[in-house]
Design a protein around this motif. Structure first.
Motif, PDB file in Angstrom:
ATOM      1  N   THR A   1       1.521 -67.274  45.973  1.00 11.14           N
ATOM      2  CA  THR A   1       1.194 -65.942  46.223  1.00 11.14           C
ATOM      3  C   THR A   1       0.869 -65.432  44.922  1.00 11.14           C
ATOM      4  O   THR A   1       0.779 -65.962  43.909  1.00 11.14           O
ATOM      5  N   GLY A   2       0.792 -64.037  44.782  1.00  7.06           N
ATOM      6  CA  GLY A   2       0.524 -63.281  43.562  1.00  7.06           C
ATOM      7  C   GLY A   2      -1.171 -63.187  43.563  1.00  7.06           C
ATOM      8  O   GLY A   2      -1.976 -63.311  44.443  1.00  7.06           O
ATOM      9  N   PHE A   3      -1.703 -62.702  42.193  1.00  4.80           N
ATOM     10  CA  PHE A   3      -2.941 -62.547  42.084  1.00  4.80           C
ATOM     11  C   PHE A   3      -3.197 -62.597  40.693  1.00  4.80           C
ATOM     12  O   PHE A   3      -2.286 -62.354  39.846  1.00  4.80           O
ATOM     13  N   PRO A   4      -4.540 -62.773  40.172  1.00  4.55           N
ATOM     14  CA  PRO A   4      -5.416 -63.239  41.077  1.00  4.55           C
ATOM     15  C   PRO A   4      -5.323 -64.649  41.350  1.00  4.55           C
ATOM     16  O   PRO A   4      -5.117 -65.372  40.611  1.00  4.55           O
TER      17      PRO A   4
ATOM     18  N   LEU B   1       6.158 -44.012  53.066  1.00  4.12           N
ATOM     19  CA  LEU B   1       6.253 -44.812  51.992  1.00  4.12           C
ATOM     20  C   LEU B   1       7.305 -45.795  51.995  1.00  4.12           C
ATOM     21  O   LEU B   1       7.070 -47.137  51.677  1.00  4.12           O
ATOM     22  N   PRO B   2       8.559 -45.471  52.052  1.00  6.74           N
ATOM     23  CA  PRO B   2       9.631 -46.653  52.294  1.00  6.74           C
ATOM     24  C   PRO B   2       9.151 -47.848  53.071  1.00  6.74           C
ATOM     25  O   PRO B   2       9.482 -49.006  52.741  1.00  6.74           O
ATOM     26  N   SER B   3       9.131 -47.587  54.348  1.00  8.42           N
ATOM     27  CA  SER B   3       8.485 -48.564  55.240  1.00  8.42           C
ATOM     28  C   SER B   3       7.125 -49.188  54.711  1.00  8.42           C
ATOM     29  O   SER B   3       7.267 -50.373  54.858  1.00  8.42           O
ATOM     30  N   ALA B   4       6.413 -48.586  54.158  1.00  8.97           N
ATOM     31  CA  ALA B   4       5.299 -49.344  53.722  1.00  8.97           C
ATOM     32  C   ALA B   4       5.488 -50.008  52.493  1.00  8.97           C
ATOM     33  O   ALA B   4       4.888 -51.118  52.238  1.00  8.97           O
ATOM     34  N   SER B   5       6.244 -49.635  51.687  1.00 10.47           N
ATOM     35  CA  SER B   5       6.816 -50.522  50.595  1.00 10.47           C
ATOM     36  C   SER B   5       7.453 -51.698  50.848  1.00 10.47           C
ATOM     37  O   SER B   5       7.339 -52.716  50.358  1.00 10.47           O
ATOM     38  N   VAL B   6       8.170 -51.697  52.105  1.00  9.51           N
ATOM     39  CA  VAL B   6       8.728 -53.067  52.569  1.00  9.51           C
ATOM     40  C   VAL B   6       7.837 -53.946  52.830  1.00  9.51           C
ATOM     41  O   VAL B   6       7.792 -55.351  52.725  1.00  9.51           O
ATOM     42  N   VAL B   7       6.862 -53.535  53.667  1.00 11.70           N
ATOM     43  CA  VAL B   7       5.691 -54.448  53.942  1.00 11.70           C
ATOM     44  C   VAL B   7       4.946 -54.883  52.792  1.00 11.70           C
ATOM     45  O   VAL B   7       4.359 -56.045  52.644  1.00 11.70           O
ATOM     46  N   CYS B   8       4.647 -54.118  51.867  1.00 13.46           N
ATOM     47  CA  CYS B   8       3.985 -54.569  50.483  1.00 13.46           C
ATOM     48  C   CYS B   8       4.783 -55.489  49.675  1.00 13.46           C
ATOM     49  O   CYS B   8       4.212 -56.608  49.467  1.00 13.46           O
TER      50      CYS B   8
ATOM     51  N   PHE C   1       3.247 -57.759  47.041  1.00 16.39           N
ATOM     52  CA  PHE C   1       2.807 -56.684  46.230  1.00 16.39           C
ATOM     53  C   PHE C   1       3.969 -55.990  45.710  1.00 16.39           C
ATOM     54  O   PHE C   1       5.010 -56.475  46.030  1.00 16.39           O
ATOM     55  N   GLY C   2       3.808 -55.048  44.917  1.00 10.77           N
ATOM     56  CA  GLY C   2       4.772 -54.107  44.637  1.00 10.77           C
ATOM     57  C   GLY C   2       5.036 -53.123  45.639  1.00 10.77           C
ATOM     58  O   GLY C   2       4.867 -53.264  46.861  1.00 10.77           O
ATOM     59  N   SER C   3       5.426 -51.772  45.188  1.00 10.11           N
ATOM     60  CA  SER C   3       5.636 -51.038  46.293  1.00 10.11           C
ATOM     61  C   SER C   3       4.452 -50.297  46.938  1.00 10.11           C
ATOM     62  O   SER C   3       3.373 -50.736  46.515  1.00 10.11           O
ATOM     63  N   ALA C   4       4.443 -49.531  47.761  1.00 11.37           N
ATOM     64  CA  ALA C   4       3.074 -48.966  48.437  1.00 11.37           C
ATOM     65  C   ALA C   4       2.716 -47.751  47.869  1.00 11.37           C
ATOM     66  O   ALA C   4       3.623 -46.842  47.261  1.00 11.37           O
ATOM     67  N   LYS C   5       1.544 -47.505  47.674  1.00 11.28           N
ATOM     68  CA  LYS C   5       0.768 -46.256  47.024  1.00 11.28           C
ATOM     69  C   LYS C   5       0.554 -45.302  48.039  1.00 11.28           C
ATOM     70  O   LYS C   5       0.779 -44.260  47.800  1.00 11.28           O
TER      71      LYS C   5
ATOM     72  N   GLU D   1      -3.162 -44.986  66.704  1.00 15.43           N
ATOM     73  CA  GLU D   1      -2.198 -44.179  65.911  1.00 15.43           C
ATOM     74  C   GLU D   1      -1.614 -45.570  65.048  1.00 15.43           C
ATOM     75  O   GLU D   1      -0.495 -45.337  64.580  1.00 15.43           O
ATOM     76  N   ASP D   2      -2.411 -46.541  65.093  1.00 15.28           N
ATOM     77  CA  ASP D   2      -1.961 -47.805  64.188  1.00 15.28           C
ATOM     78  C   ASP D   2      -1.559 -47.480  62.769  1.00 15.28           C
ATOM     79  O   ASP D   2      -2.603 -46.704  61.993  1.00 15.28           O
ATOM     80  N   ALA D   3      -0.583 -47.757  62.102  1.00 18.55           N
ATOM     81  CA  ALA D   3      -0.336 -47.607  60.719  1.00 18.55           C
ATOM     82  C   ALA D   3      -0.663 -48.672  60.072  1.00 18.55           C
ATOM     83  O   ALA D   3      -1.194 -49.702  60.195  1.00 18.55           O
ATOM     84  N   ALA D   4      -1.019 -47.876  58.640  1.00  9.22           N
ATOM     85  CA  ALA D   4      -1.662 -48.918  57.658  1.00  9.22           C
ATOM     86  C   ALA D   4      -0.989 -48.616  56.045  1.00  9.22           C
ATOM     87  O   ALA D   4      -0.329 -47.467  56.050  1.00  9.22           O
ATOM     88  N   VAL D   5      -1.390 -49.435  55.240  1.00  9.26           N
ATOM     89  CA  VAL D   5      -0.844 -49.110  53.949  1.00  9.26           C
ATOM     90  C   VAL D   5      -1.922 -49.545  52.883  1.00  9.26           C
ATOM     91  O   VAL D   5      -2.851 -49.976  52.908  1.00  9.26           O
ATOM     92  N   ARG D   6      -1.504 -48.821  51.610  1.00  7.64           N
ATOM     93  CA  ARG D   6      -2.554 -49.533  50.513  1.00  7.64           C
ATOM     94  C   ARG D   6      -1.155 -49.666  49.431  1.00  7.64           C
ATOM     95  O   ARG D   6      -0.475 -48.788  48.981  1.00  7.64           O
ATOM     96  N   CYS D   7      -1.251 -50.678  48.794  1.00  4.24           N
ATOM     97  CA  CYS D   7      -0.147 -51.331  48.024  1.00  4.24           C
ATOM     98  C   CYS D   7      -0.300 -51.083  46.586  1.00  4.24           C
ATOM     99  O   CYS D   7      -1.555 -50.959  46.085  1.00  4.24           O
ATOM    100  N   ASN D   8       0.537 -50.754  45.882  1.00  2.00           N
ATOM    101  CA  ASN D   8       0.316 -50.830  44.295  1.00  2.00           C
ATOM    102  C   ASN D   8       0.160 -52.343  43.653  1.00  2.00           C
ATOM    103  O   ASN D   8       0.750 -53.252  44.109  1.00  2.00           O
ATOM    104  N   ILE D   9      -1.000 -52.486  43.026  1.00  2.00           N
ATOM    105  CA  ILE D   9      -1.385 -53.895  42.388  1.00  2.00           C
ATOM    106  C   ILE D   9      -1.709 -53.694  41.032  1.00  2.00           C
ATOM    107  O   ILE D   9      -2.030 -52.479  40.528  1.00  2.00           O
TER     108      ILE D   9
END
Length: 587
Positions: free
Chosen positions: A47-50, A193-200, A205-209, A255-263
């Protein structure tokens, strides 16, 4: 005094391992034998990037938690063991100092010493599970040779049970979770954001943006598994968070949820630019490269072979979203003094973060080397995404023996197998495998033919226009993946057959109307219309795979091409047909 004496003895015996020798007698820097291998095989991922699929930060799944390996004493021998464990033939290198980004959670192994004969990294000597004096700044990675071990089964590697779909950039998308071998979505009620951060973090990734609601990254299909997810933020998985099960009245896919993670910032956009376009989202692609003297000057990319996949990577690197089109000629954007070709033969899978990660010629080779034949892109924040209703195919399939005298139009439009040309027309029949296709647009933009209506072709026999040469491939494959029968579906009528509640139809084929599929609508090709079949006249009884691929040439941009293919297991006894396990994508 006894503690001091023991510390001095350790220093004399192991001078290379000075740290922590006098701090505690519970932590030893000396590699020891790992615990006996567990009955279940250790799970490993990159995992990780790039990164590409064959390289990345090494993570191990132990005691229900993903963790990393410290780079202390790490070697190419360790990398060989890990790469073979992942199904690759060998390692070509390894990395230190968190080259692929810092992990989170546990550092499971430290001072790993492999002999090279081990089948799993847990069989190598180390300080033991969870015994480390490292930080995540020292996370190790590997680079594996992109060649798989023949017949390797990835039983020791698991994919995470959460993924992101529909996002234009790294670390963003619609949240989808896996349950009972079927992917579904998460309802946006109380999504935060806390739930989104768990996904990220679960995805490396890091926490959710940002935490998005209202299907901001497109609507999913299939089940909606979770509602009112209430993560604190430190959970290991979204499945560890409290949530409420869905009832049919609770949520819809709008109503589908989505996230944008901090990278981490990687600066990839500084090595690419576009010029000459009418807007900031289009233009000729120019990349930064070094000349033989090491001096940086901007250069062009040869347009030969440049396609939507390469354009997808370019738009992603530019930070401009999706690729609407990839262009092989850009003479109409000749506004730059850059004339030299610095890249050619670019071939991308579409998932890379930059063009430099794609395959390309080591030496420039471009038949049309003039600047007007350089590559260009038109990027877009939103594109379509087509998905076939797999269950409807399975429900509607049947065999028909259709008389030849009823197939003249179908033959004219090349909807029969090649042997039909040798048949005794109009006598006899063709055996057709028929089924219905319901094609949904779950993206964020309407699906419209690439060609304008001025270039659509009129077919007098069926009295309709073709807006695309090939819209769908229908194939029957044997166990080796070889085609034993095939068909194709020209998009003679792309229209909105029906839509979700609250969505209005926009496209109708009647009276030379506009063709397309609106977001939230679907186009239904019924089983009883011409060419909605595979000609299996020459197919012998046996077990096969039925495959349907939408937009096979990727002529029209989509946010996700991995869900364009549907496969079914197929059994044919010479008289009847059975389909089962119809599914989208890889399963």
């Amino acid at each position: 005094m006894e503690q001091l004496t023991r510390g001095l003895l350790l220093v004399l015996l192991f001078p290379c391992c000075l740290t922590q020798t006098t701090a505690s007698n519970t932590t030893s820097a000396t590699p020891t034998s790992s615990p006996q291998p567990r009955t279940d095989r250790l799970k490993v991922r990159l995992t990780g990037f790039p990164r590409k699929h064959n390289e990345g930060r090494v993570e191990l799944f132990h005691k229900g938690e993903w963790g990393t390996i410290c780079d202390d004493d790490f070697s190419i021998v360790n990398a060989h063991v890990l790469c073979r464990q992942l199904g690759f033939v060998e390692a070509t290198g390894w990395t230190h100092s968190a080259k692929y980004g810092k992990g989170s959670g546990k550092i499971w192994l430290d001072n790993v010493l492999c002999s090279g004969s081990e089948k799993s990294i847990e069989q190598c000597k180390s300080r033991g599970w969870g015994n480390s004096d490292c930080t995540h700044d020292e996370d190790a990675g590997v680079v594996c040779k992109d060649e798989r071990i023949p017949g390797f089964v990835d039983s020791n590697v698991i994919d995470t049970n959460v993924r992101l779909k529909g996002g234009a950039r790294l670390g963003e998308g619609r949240v989808e979770v896996l349950k009972d071998s079927e992917w579904g979505t998460v309802c946006d009620d109380r999504w935060n954001l806390p739930s989104a951060s768990v996904v990220c973090r679960e995805l490396g990734f890091g926490s959710a943006k940002e935490a998005f609601t209202g299907a901001r990254m497109g609507q999913g299909m299939g089940p909606i598994y979770m509602n009112e997810v209430k993560c604190v933020g430190h959970e290991k998985s979204i499945w560890s968070c409290p949530f409420r099960n869905i009832t049919s009245e609770d949520c819809q896919h709008m109503e589908d949820a989505a996230v944008r993670c901090n990278i981490p910032y990687m600066g990839l956009e500084n090595k690419i630019r576009i010029t000459g376009g009418r807007t900031q989202n289009e233009g000729r692609v120019e990349v930064l490269s070094a000349d033989p003297n090491g001096t940086l000057s901007w250069g062009l990319i040869c347009g030969e072979g440049w396609s939507t996949k390469e354009a997808m990577v370019a738009c992603r690197q530019l930070g401009l979203g999706y690729a609407n089109q990839g262009l092989q000629e850009t003479w109409y954007w000749d506004s730059s003094n850059v004339t030299d070709m610095v890249m050619s033969g670019v071939k991308c899978t579409g998932s890379e973060l930059s063009l430099s990660q794609c395959q390309h010629h080591k030496t420039i080779s471009c038949q049309k080397a003039a600047a007007k034949f350089s590559a260009g892109v038109i990027c877009s924040e939103t594109v379509s995404d087509l998905v076939l209703n797999a269950s409807l195919v399975q429900q509607t399939v049947y065999i028909e023996d259709r008389p030849l005298h009823m197939l003249y139009c179908a033959a004219e439009e090349d909807c029969l197998s090649k042997s039909a040309a040798k048949a005794n027309w109009p006598y006899g029949h063709r055996r057709l495998l028929r089924f219905s296709s319901q094609i949904h647009n779950i993206g964020r933009a309407d699906f419209k033919p690439k060609a304008g209506r001025h270039s659509w072709v009129w077919h007098a026999c069926h009295a309709h226009y073709h807006s695309m040469d090939i819209f769908t491939h229908y194939d029957l494959l044997n166990a080796n993946g070889t085609k034993v029968a095939e068909g194709h579906k020209a998009s003679f009528c792309l229209e909105d057959t029906d839509c979700h509640e609250g969505v209005s139809k926009r496209y109708e084929c009647a009276n030379f109307g506009d063709q397309g599929i609106t977001v939230g609508c679907w186009d239904l090709y019924r089983h009883d219309i011409d060419c909605q079949w595979i000609d299996i006249t020459d197919v012998k009884p046996g077990n096969y795979i039925m495959q349907v691929v939408i937009n096979p040439n990727q002529e029209v941009a989509e946010s996700d091409f991995t869900n364009n293919a549907m496969k079914c297991n197929c059994k044919y006894d010479g008289h009847r047909i059975w389909l089962h396990n119809c599914h989208i994508g890889k399963q």
